[in-house]
Structures are given as C-alpha cells and as structure tokens.
Motif scaffolding. Structure first.
Motif, mmCIF file in Angstrom:
data_model
loop_
_atom_site.group_PDB
_atom_site.id
_atom_site.type_symbol
_atom_site.label_atom_id
_atom_site.label_comp_id
_atom_site.label_asym_id
_atom_site.label_seq_id
_atom_site.Cartn_x
_atom_site.Cartn_y
_atom_site.Cartn_z
ATOM 1 N N LEU A 88 0.887 -1.113 -0.167
ATOM 2 C CA LEU A 88 -0.106 -0.011 0.043
ATOM 3 C C LEU A 88 0.896 1.250 0.373
ATOM 4 N N LEU A 89 2.206 1.072 0.487
ATOM 5 C CA LEU A 89 2.989 2.375 0.320
ATOM 6 C C LEU A 89 3.716 2.429 -0.979
ATOM 7 N N ASP A 90 3.157 1.700 -2.045
ATOM 8 C CA ASP A 90 3.808 2.009 -3.465
ATOM 9 C C ASP A 90 2.723 2.515 -4.180
ATOM 10 N N PRO A 91 2.790 3.742 -4.412
ATOM 11 C CA PRO A 91 1.719 4.360 -5.279
ATOM 12 C C PRO A 91 1.631 3.621 -6.640
ATOM 13 N N VAL A 92 2.394 3.261 -7.193
ATOM 14 C CA VAL A 92 2.387 2.582 -8.658
ATOM 15 C C VAL A 92 1.478 1.196 -8.436
ATOM 16 N N GLN A 93 1.685 0.663 -7.408
ATOM 17 C CA GLN A 93 0.761 -0.591 -7.262
ATOM 18 C C GLN A 93 -0.534 -0.382 -7.013
ATOM 19 N N CYS A 94 -0.730 0.700 -6.165
ATOM 20 C CA CYS A 94 -2.018 1.108 -5.864
ATOM 21 C C CYS A 94 -2.851 1.664 -6.929
ATOM 22 N N MET A 95 -2.170 2.288 -7.836
ATOM 23 C CA MET A 95 -2.865 2.832 -9.029
ATOM 24 C C MET A 95 -3.039 1.757 -9.878
ATOM 25 N N THR A 96 -2.604 0.540 -10.125
ATOM 26 C CA THR A 96 -2.613 -0.647 -10.798
ATOM 27 C C THR A 96 -3.852 -1.268 -10.134
ATOM 28 N N LEU A 97 -3.909 -1.389 -8.858
ATOM 29 C CA LEU A 97 -4.855 -2.075 -8.148
ATOM 30 C C LEU A 97 -6.317 -1.490 -8.427
ATOM 31 N N THR A 98 -6.261 -0.420 -8.352
ATOM 32 C CA THR A 98 -7.732 0.462 -8.641
ATOM 33 C C THR A 98 -8.053 0.956 -9.968
ATOM 34 N N GLU A 99 -7.365 0.329 -10.793
ATOM 35 C CA GLU A 99 -7.731 0.875 -12.041
ATOM 36 C C GLU A 99 -9.029 0.452 -12.709
ATOM 37 N N ASP A 100 -9.576 -0.527 -12.495
ATOM 38 C CA ASP A 100 -10.879 -0.924 -12.782
ATOM 39 C C ASP A 100 -11.807 -1.196 -11.586
ATOM 40 N N VAL A 101 -11.679 -0.500 -10.508
ATOM 41 C CA VAL A 101 -12.602 -0.818 -9.224
ATOM 42 C C VAL A 101 -13.667 0.365 -9.020
ATOM 43 N N ASP A 102 -14.966 -0.329 -8.758
ATOM 44 C CA ASP A 102 -16.048 0.463 -8.489
ATOM 45 C C ASP A 102 -15.966 1.218 -7.090
ATOM 46 N N SER A 103 -15.773 0.344 -6.091
ATOM 47 C CA SER A 103 -15.801 0.886 -4.709
ATOM 48 C C SER A 103 -14.654 0.137 -4.022
ATOM 49 N N VAL A 104 -14.265 0.546 -2.968
ATOM 50 C CA VAL A 104 -13.174 0.119 -1.942
ATOM 51 C C VAL A 104 -13.723 0.127 -0.633
ATOM 52 N N ILE A 105 -13.641 -1.045 0.127
ATOM 53 C CA ILE A 105 -13.794 -1.075 1.483
ATOM 54 C C ILE A 105 -12.489 -1.165 2.226
ATOM 55 N N TRP A 106 -12.034 -0.123 3.031
ATOM 56 C CA TRP A 106 -10.807 0.002 3.570
ATOM 57 C C TRP A 106 -10.884 -0.565 4.962
ATOM 58 N N CYS A 107 -10.255 -1.744 5.237
ATOM 59 C CA CYS A 107 -9.973 -2.234 6.334
ATOM 60 C C CYS A 107 -8.386 -2.303 6.889
ATOM 61 N N ALA A 108 -7.486 -2.046 6.032
ATOM 62 C CA ALA A 108 -6.097 -2.007 6.110
ATOM 63 C C ALA A 108 -5.936 -1.114 7.340
ATOM 64 N N THR A 109 -4.763 -1.391 8.263
ATOM 65 C CA THR A 109 -4.418 -0.789 9.516
ATOM 66 C C THR A 109 -2.768 -1.390 9.739
ATOM 67 N N ASP A 110 -2.366 -0.351 10.391
ATOM 68 C CA ASP A 110 -0.854 -0.965 10.885
ATOM 69 C C ASP A 110 -0.876 -1.239 12.381
ATOM 70 N N PHE A 111 -2.323 -1.165 12.974
ATOM 71 C CA PHE A 111 -2.216 -1.329 14.283
ATOM 72 C C PHE A 111 -3.103 -2.628 14.526
ATOM 73 N N ASN A 112 -2.710 -3.253 15.822
ATOM 74 C CA ASN A 112 -3.627 -4.441 16.270
ATOM 75 C C ASN A 112 -4.040 -3.762 17.625
ATOM 76 N N GLY A 113 -5.472 -3.445 17.513
ATOM 77 C CA GLY A 113 -6.108 -2.436 18.480
ATOM 78 C C GLY A 113 -5.353 -1.239 18.482
ATOM 79 N N ASN A 114 -4.770 -0.819 19.633
ATOM 80 C CA ASN A 114 -4.021 0.571 19.494
ATOM 81 C C ASN A 114 -2.556 0.420 19.294
#
Length: 290
Positions: A88-114
């Motif tokens: 996710l910290l690579d903008p090129v990969q993220c651009m490719t991933l979302t190229e033909d996407v209608d919607s995103v559900i964001w569940c990603a996090t760097d944290f386990n709890g807090n």
C-alpha cells in the motif's frame, strides 16, 4: 483492502456469499513470493479450504496429495474472488490495483488494537518493513492516500472514456454504490498510543480528514467502529449508529462493543446505504463492562 486481516477477511466472506453477482478483488499485504501468509486467514475465512483432500499412504506408491472442490462450496462464490498482493505504500501498485474498481472497503491498518502490529504481535512481515524502511510511510496516511488517488484517477479515466465514446458521464456524487467505505476506530474505543510516526488517535483522525477534505469528489462514508469483541458480544445484533459521538458521555462510549462479523456486515451494506453517504458515524451493537 486489508483482506487478510480479521475484519477484512470477514468482509470478503460476506461480500461473496451475499452478493453473488459482485466481483471481489482482495488486496493483501505482500509478504514474499514463497509464502502464503499473505492470504492464509482469507483463504480459511472464505471457505477455500473446505474442499475434500486426499493423501496417499507413506508406504504406497501413490504419495501425491490432492485437494478438490465439492458441491457444498457452490454457494461460496469463490469464482468471483481474486487475490492480489499489494504494497500500500507503493503508489504505482495502488494505481494498478484500483484501475478498474468501482468501490473500496478500507480495512487496512498498521495497528492491532491501538498498538503497532510489528510490536504487538511480532509480525515478521510488518517488522521487516518497519526496520528496512522506517521512513517509508504509514498505511493509515500514505497508504490511504495512494489508494484514494488511484481510485480517483480510475473513475476519472472511466468518465473520460465514456465521454469520448459518446456515452453519458456520471457525476461522482451520484455514484451507486458508495465509492469508498473507510473503516476507522471510535475515539473512545482505545487509549492513545504514541509511535515514532504519530499517535494512534491522531493517525486515525488524520486519515478521516484526508478522505473528506483532500478527495471531495470520491463519495464515501466513515465507520468508526467500537472495540471488537467476539467473546461476549453475539453476532447478528441490531446495528447502532451515533452521528453525534462528540457530545455523548465518554464513559458510555468506552463500553460500546461490536462483533467483527457485524462490523463486516455493516461495512458491506454501507456501500448501498444512501443514509450513510458522506457521513461519519460511530458503530456498535452492545454495551459491555464499565
């Protein structure tokens, strides 16, 4: 996004089994070419491991192992699932991933709890990233910006292509379903925790601000989840929304809980809930403790 997490894998399961005509692109954290840890939990949760396996006896000539699909798996709709490793910290990969996407559900996090995952669970993948590139960025901020930027560009390209082909352009505000569902954390769900790259609560609130202010053309809703509890909170409870959380009693807010399966359910249903469009709400199903 974050499909191999405890919540993200449940979101994929709910999407597949309750929306058979929906194509699901599951983005998991990259952990290496020879490892399946990047999608192990997801594979188990969606039922990909429910098939019938056979293995030859050690003393037989046929020592091959096999794993086969069964008719019991037909309602899992696994044919609609595609799993992709992404940093996710690579903008090129993220651009490719979302190229033909209608919607995103964001569940990603760097944290386990807090607490950061690299610290709380000694997660080798996250620990390696933290050590190898300590200034590379944060999933809650730079990762979110990368996905939002890719999603915005993808939708703009679709509109331009439609206009060139003589079709009617669709206004971003009339998108159906909602383009981006951000699963965040309620303000009083956890105590604050300081990291070298920012405080836990500040990172969560900053991510919400980025979505609302920096990407106004992306239709969205923000779900601030109460603390997850699968031990003492049942699933399939009525979902409670609080739009005025800032004015509520802090003691009661700290008692709010939600089962992850209910959190996954509302994250999916939010995609088509017009009442949540553009809103930020705290979400819970029960009160526990003091």
């Amino acid at each position: 996004v974050g499909a191999n997490g405890r919540l993200g894998s449940m979101v994929c399961r709910y999407l597949l089994r309750n929306n058979p005509n929906t194509k699901v692109l599951a983005a998991v954290h990259y952990v290496g070419d020879s490892s399946s840890r990047g999608y192990g939990r997801l594979s188990y949760e969606v039922g990909a491991e429910d098939g019938v396996g056979t293995i030859g006896a050690a003393w037989s000539e046929d020592r091959n192992a096999s794993f086969m699909y069964t008719d019991e798996m037909k309602d899992y709709n696994l044919q609609n699932l595609r799993v992709i490793d992404v940093e996710l910290l690579d903008p090129v990969q993220c651009m490719t991933l979302t190229e033909d996407v209608d919607s995103v559900i964001w569940c990603a996090t760097d944290f386990n709890g807090n607490k950061p995952r690299a610290v709380s669970g000694l997660n080798i993948a996250f620990l390696f990233r933290a050590v190898a590139a300590p200034t590379k960025g944060r999933v809650e901020i730079e990762g979110l910006q990368n996905i939002l930027g890719g999603l915005k560009n993808g939708k703009q390209n679709k509109r331009w292509n439609m206009e060139r082909e003589g079709g009617q352009s669709v206004s971003p505000k009339s998108n159906n379903p909602i383009s981006f569902v951000l699963v965040s954390t309620a303000e009083d769900a956890f105590d604050d925790f300081t990291t070298p790259l920012g405080d836990f609560k500040a990172l969560k609130r900053d991510g919400e601000r980025i979505l609302r202010e920096d990407f106004p053309s992306v239709s969205h809703c923000i779900l601030q989840m109460a603390r997850y509890d699968e031990n003492f909170v049942d699933e399939d409870l009525d979902i409670q929304f609080d739009e005025n959380a800032a004015t509520d009693d802090g003691v009661e807010k700290r008692r709010r809980r939600i089962n992850r399966r209910d959190a996954a359910r509302i994250a999916v249903e939010a995609l088509t809930d017009e009442n949540l469009l553009g809103k930020k709400v705290e979400v819970y199903t029960a009160l526990r403790g003091r």
